[in-house]
Each structure stands twice: as C-alpha cells, then as structure tokens.
Write a protein that holds these residues in place. Structure first.
Motif, mmCIF file in Angstrom:
data_model
loop_
_atom_site.group_PDB
_atom_site.id
_atom_site.type_symbol
_atom_site.label_atom_id
_atom_site.label_comp_id
_atom_site.label_asym_id
_atom_site.label_seq_id
_atom_site.Cartn_x
_atom_site.Cartn_y
_atom_site.Cartn_z
ATOM 1 N N THR A 16 6.998 -5.998 3.888
ATOM 2 C CA THR A 16 7.033 -4.542 4.110
ATOM 3 C C THR A 16 5.772 -3.917 3.519
ATOM 4 O O THR A 16 5.111 -3.090 4.154
ATOM 5 N N VAL A 17 5.416 -4.346 2.311
ATOM 6 C CA VAL A 17 4.222 -3.807 1.632
ATOM 7 C C VAL A 17 2.963 -4.150 2.436
ATOM 8 O O VAL A 17 2.100 -3.295 2.654
ATOM 9 N N SER A 18 2.857 -5.393 2.912
ATOM 10 C CA SER A 18 1.637 -5.758 3.641
ATOM 11 C C SER A 18 1.536 -4.997 4.964
ATOM 12 O O SER A 18 0.449 -4.625 5.399
ATOM 13 N N GLN A 19 2.681 -4.696 5.596
ATOM 14 C CA GLN A 19 2.667 -3.901 6.833
ATOM 15 C C GLN A 19 2.196 -2.468 6.566
ATOM 16 O O GLN A 19 1.475 -1.875 7.367
ATOM 17 N N ILE A 20 2.605 -1.918 5.417
ATOM 18 C CA ILE A 20 2.153 -0.565 5.047
ATOM 19 C C ILE A 20 0.628 -0.586 4.830
ATOM 20 O O ILE A 20 -0.088 0.292 5.299
ATOM 21 N N PHE A 21 0.140 -1.612 4.145
ATOM 22 C CA PHE A 21 -1.310 -1.744 3.935
ATOM 23 C C PHE A 21 -2.045 -1.786 5.276
ATOM 24 O O PHE A 21 -3.086 -1.173 5.452
ATOM 25 N N LYS A 22 -1.465 -2.534 6.219
ATOM 26 C CA LYS A 22 -2.094 -2.687 7.544
ATOM 27 C C LYS A 22 -2.189 -1.326 8.243
ATOM 28 O O LYS A 22 -3.216 -0.976 8.818
ATOM 29 N N LYS A 23 -1.095 -0.555 8.172
ATOM 30 C CA LYS A 23 -1.079 0.778 8.805
ATOM 31 C C LYS A 23 -2.142 1.695 8.185
ATOM 32 O O LYS A 23 -2.714 2.549 8.855
ATOM 33 N N LEU A 24 -2.386 1.499 6.885
ATOM 34 C CA LEU A 24 -3.352 2.346 6.183
ATOM 35 C C LEU A 24 -4.803 1.955 6.496
ATOM 36 O O LEU A 24 -5.727 2.690 6.193
ATOM 37 N N GLY A 25 -4.983 0.748 7.080
ATOM 38 C CA GLY A 25 -6.348 0.345 7.453
ATOM 39 C C GLY A 25 -6.842 -0.938 6.808
ATOM 40 O O GLY A 25 -8.001 -1.322 7.004
ATOM 41 N N ALA A 26 -6.005 -1.591 6.012
ATOM 42 C CA ALA A 26 -6.420 -2.863 5.407
ATOM 43 C C ALA A 26 -6.368 -3.972 6.461
ATOM 44 O O ALA A 26 -5.661 -3.869 7.461
ATOM 45 N N TYR A 27 -7.152 -5.020 6.237
ATOM 46 C CA TYR A 27 -7.109 -6.213 7.099
ATOM 47 C C TYR A 27 -6.118 -7.178 6.453
ATOM 48 O O TYR A 27 -6.317 -7.598 5.308
ATOM 49 N N VAL A 28 -5.064 -7.511 7.176
ATOM 50 C CA VAL A 28 -3.975 -8.280 6.562
ATOM 51 C C VAL A 28 -3.804 -9.622 7.251
ATOM 52 O O VAL A 28 -3.796 -9.705 8.479
ATOM 53 N N ILE A 29 -3.677 -10.670 6.458
ATOM 54 C CA ILE A 29 -3.310 -11.982 6.993
ATOM 55 C C ILE A 29 -2.085 -12.476 6.230
ATOM 56 O O ILE A 29 -2.008 -12.330 5.009
ATOM 57 N N ASP A 30 -1.131 -13.027 6.974
ATOM 58 C CA ASP A 30 0.152 -13.442 6.401
ATOM 59 C C ASP A 30 0.243 -14.963 6.464
ATOM 60 O O ASP A 30 0.250 -15.546 7.551
ATOM 61 N N THR A 177 12.075 -0.908 -5.648
ATOM 62 C CA THR A 177 13.500 -0.796 -5.967
ATOM 63 C C THR A 177 14.102 0.484 -5.401
ATOM 64 O O THR A 177 15.294 0.716 -5.501
ATOM 65 N N GLY A 178 13.249 1.318 -4.796
ATOM 66 C CA GLY A 178 13.749 2.602 -4.285
ATOM 67 C C GLY A 178 13.725 2.667 -2.765
ATOM 68 O O GLY A 178 13.917 1.666 -2.083
ATOM 69 N N SER A 179 13.433 3.855 -2.241
ATOM 70 C CA SER A 179 13.445 4.064 -0.789
ATOM 71 C C SER A 179 12.121 3.611 -0.178
ATOM 72 O O SER A 179 11.126 3.401 -0.883
ATOM 73 N N LEU A 180 12.112 3.511 1.151
ATOM 74 C CA LEU A 180 10.896 3.137 1.880
ATOM 75 C C LEU A 180 9.807 4.193 1.674
ATOM 76 O O LEU A 180 8.631 3.865 1.514
ATOM 77 N N GLU A 181 10.220 5.452 1.630
ATOM 78 C CA GLU A 181 9.249 6.554 1.432
ATOM 79 C C GLU A 181 8.541 6.405 0.081
ATOM 80 O O GLU A 181 7.328 6.580 -0.016
ATOM 81 N N GLU A 182 9.338 6.070 -0.956
ATOM 82 C CA GLU A 182 8.746 5.884 -2.297
ATOM 83 C C GLU A 182 7.767 4.718 -2.288
ATOM 84 O O GLU A 182 6.697 4.782 -2.883
ATOM 85 N N LEU A 183 8.161 3.664 -1.582
ATOM 86 C CA LEU A 183 7.300 2.476 -1.500
ATOM 87 C C LEU A 183 5.995 2.817 -0.785
ATOM 88 O O LEU A 183 4.904 2.445 -1.247
ATOM 89 N N GLU A 184 6.100 3.554 0.312
ATOM 90 C CA GLU A 184 4.895 3.942 1.074
ATOM 91 C C GLU A 184 3.932 4.748 0.206
ATOM 92 O O GLU A 184 2.720 4.557 0.272
ATOM 93 N N GLU A 185 4.495 5.623 -0.607
ATOM 94 C CA GLU A 185 3.681 6.452 -1.498
ATOM 95 C C GLU A 185 2.934 5.583 -2.520
ATOM 96 O O GLU A 185 1.740 5.777 -2.768
ATOM 97 N N LYS A 186 3.648 4.612 -3.084
ATOM 98 C CA LYS A 186 3.033 3.703 -4.079
ATOM 99 C C LYS A 186 1.911 2.886 -3.448
ATOM 100 O O LYS A 186 0.834 2.731 -4.025
ATOM 101 N N VAL A 187 2.180 2.353 -2.245
ATOM 102 C CA VAL A 187 1.187 1.500 -1.575
ATOM 103 C C VAL A 187 -0.049 2.318 -1.211
ATOM 104 O O VAL A 187 -1.177 1.854 -1.354
ATOM 105 N N LYS A 188 0.163 3.554 -0.790
ATOM 106 C CA LYS A 188 -0.952 4.437 -0.417
ATOM 107 C C LYS A 188 -1.891 4.649 -1.613
ATOM 108 O O LYS A 188 -3.114 4.572 -1.482
ATOM 109 N N LYS A 189 -1.303 4.880 -2.784
ATOM 110 C CA LYS A 189 -2.114 5.087 -3.998
ATOM 111 C C LYS A 189 -2.935 3.837 -4.310
ATOM 112 O O LYS A 189 -4.115 3.912 -4.647
ATOM 113 N N VAL A 190 -2.288 2.677 -4.202
ATOM 114 C CA VAL A 190 -2.973 1.399 -4.484
ATOM 115 C C VAL A 190 -4.097 1.186 -3.470
ATOM 116 O O VAL A 190 -5.204 0.786 -3.824
ATOM 117 N N TYR A 191 -3.815 1.483 -2.182
ATOM 118 C CA TYR A 191 -4.830 1.277 -1.141
ATOM 119 C C TYR A 191 -6.062 2.141 -1.401
ATOM 120 O O TYR A 191 -7.199 1.674 -1.267
#
Length: 201
Positions: A16-30, A177-191
């Motif tokens: 889920t986290v790597s998919q959020i990164f991909k949407k934000l513009g990162a190049y992702v390989i799984d 550990t929370g909602s998808l929205e919270e996770l998206e917010e965290k990943v956005k900050k990291v990205y």
C-alpha cells in the motif's frame, strides 16, 4: 537520485505504501512482482524442477505458487534452495531498473519494495531504508482477513525477521496502524523529504 529500500513484514502494508509513493511520482519496483515474472521464465522453471521435482507444477506446466509456498514455508532448507535460484536474478532485475531510471531522471526517487531486504543484506545497497511498521497482533488480524488461517499467518510472520528487529535498520519508520488517509499523509511527507534529498545529491 536517491535509492530507497522499502520493507516491513507481511501484513504491515508495504505494498500500500509503495503504491502511494508511485502515485506521488516515485519510481517503484516490487521484488515480489519480479519473482512472479521470473517464475514464468522457462530457464527458471527448469532450475526449480531440478530442485523441487514436478509436483510444484500444475497440469499446464506452470508453477503452482501455492504448492511452492507451502513447501518453502514448512521446510527451511527448501526455502534456502529456492532463494539461491531467485535472489541473484531479482537483484539483477532491480539493478537494471535503477540504471534505466537514472538515465532518464537524474533527480529520481527510486523505491525498491523488498520483503527480505534486511534478511538478504541488500539494505547495504540503499541510501535510505524505510520500514513500514504495524504491531504483530495487527499483522495477524490483517492476514486472517485475507483468508489465511491463524497457523498460516504465524508461519508467514515467523519466517521473516521480527518487525521490531527490522526497526533497528530503519532510517525512516512509517507506522501503519490508522486509516488510509493518515497513511497517505505520512507517505506524502516522507516523499517530499526524499525528493528534496534526491535533488540535492
């Protein structure tokens, strides 16, 4: 460019986290997807047949991933044999991907999602390590909701280094550990932080 190794344990939400990164513009390989592709390769199939015999193939001559998983999760020595066949090839695919991206985009944020990043020692090849974290009881709950039995869930979790141990290798921890929205917010900050580092390198 910045090379980031993304890991966690089963049920923590790595994909889920790597998919959020991909949407934000990162190049992702799984790495798992690379493995699935390799299992369809004729040369790899022959190597697996030599070690596991024909019982891991279905009637169409394709590898039955469930049968293969059952063997490797119950017999550690067979797991090692499978890893010996697959790991060098996965590593090569990821390296090729990174080289290709770098040619196109010198400021790239590259995320390699690798479940066994720590176990294989591959973490040493990355600029930053992200660990996606969820406590064990939540991991089990998530696996049960995906149709695993309690025994299967525990066997999968225990076949990897304990998530608490993986935290020691992390440069960045994303707690899921929370909602998808919270996770998206965290990943956005990291990205945003990674993008800045990639541009400064």
């Amino acid at each position: 460019m910045i090379k980031v190794g993304l890991t966690g344990s089963i049920g923590t939400g790595k994909s889920t986290v790597s998919q959020i990164f991909k949407k934000l513009g990162a190049y992702v390989i799984d790495a798992d997807k690379v493995v699935h592709k390799l299992l369809e390769n004729e040369k790899v199939k022959r190597e697996i047949a030599e070690v596991f015999g024909n019982e891991v193939f279905n009637t169409n001559g394709e590898i039955d991933k469930k049968k293969l998983a059952k063997i490797v999760f119950n017999f550690p020595e067979m797991k090692k044999k499978l890893e010996k066949i697959l790991h060098p090839k996965v590593r090569q695919e990821i390296e090729n991907f990174i080289k290709e991206v770098y040619k196109r985009d010198k400021n790239a944020v590259i995320i390699a999602e690798i479940p066994l990043l720590i176990e294989t020692g591959l973490y040493k090849n990355y600029d930053k390590i992200i660990v996606v974290y969820a406590p064990k009881d939540l991991q089990i709950k998530r696996l049960l909701s995906k149709g695993f039995s309690k025994e299967e869930a525990l066997s999968r979790i225990n076949s990897q280094i304990d998530i608490e141990e993986k935290l020691k290798y992390a440069d960045i921890v994303i707690e899921n550990t929370g909602s998808l929205e919270e996770l998206e917010e965290k990943v956005k900050k990291v990205y945003e932080q990674l993008k800045q580092e990639a541009e400064e390198k």
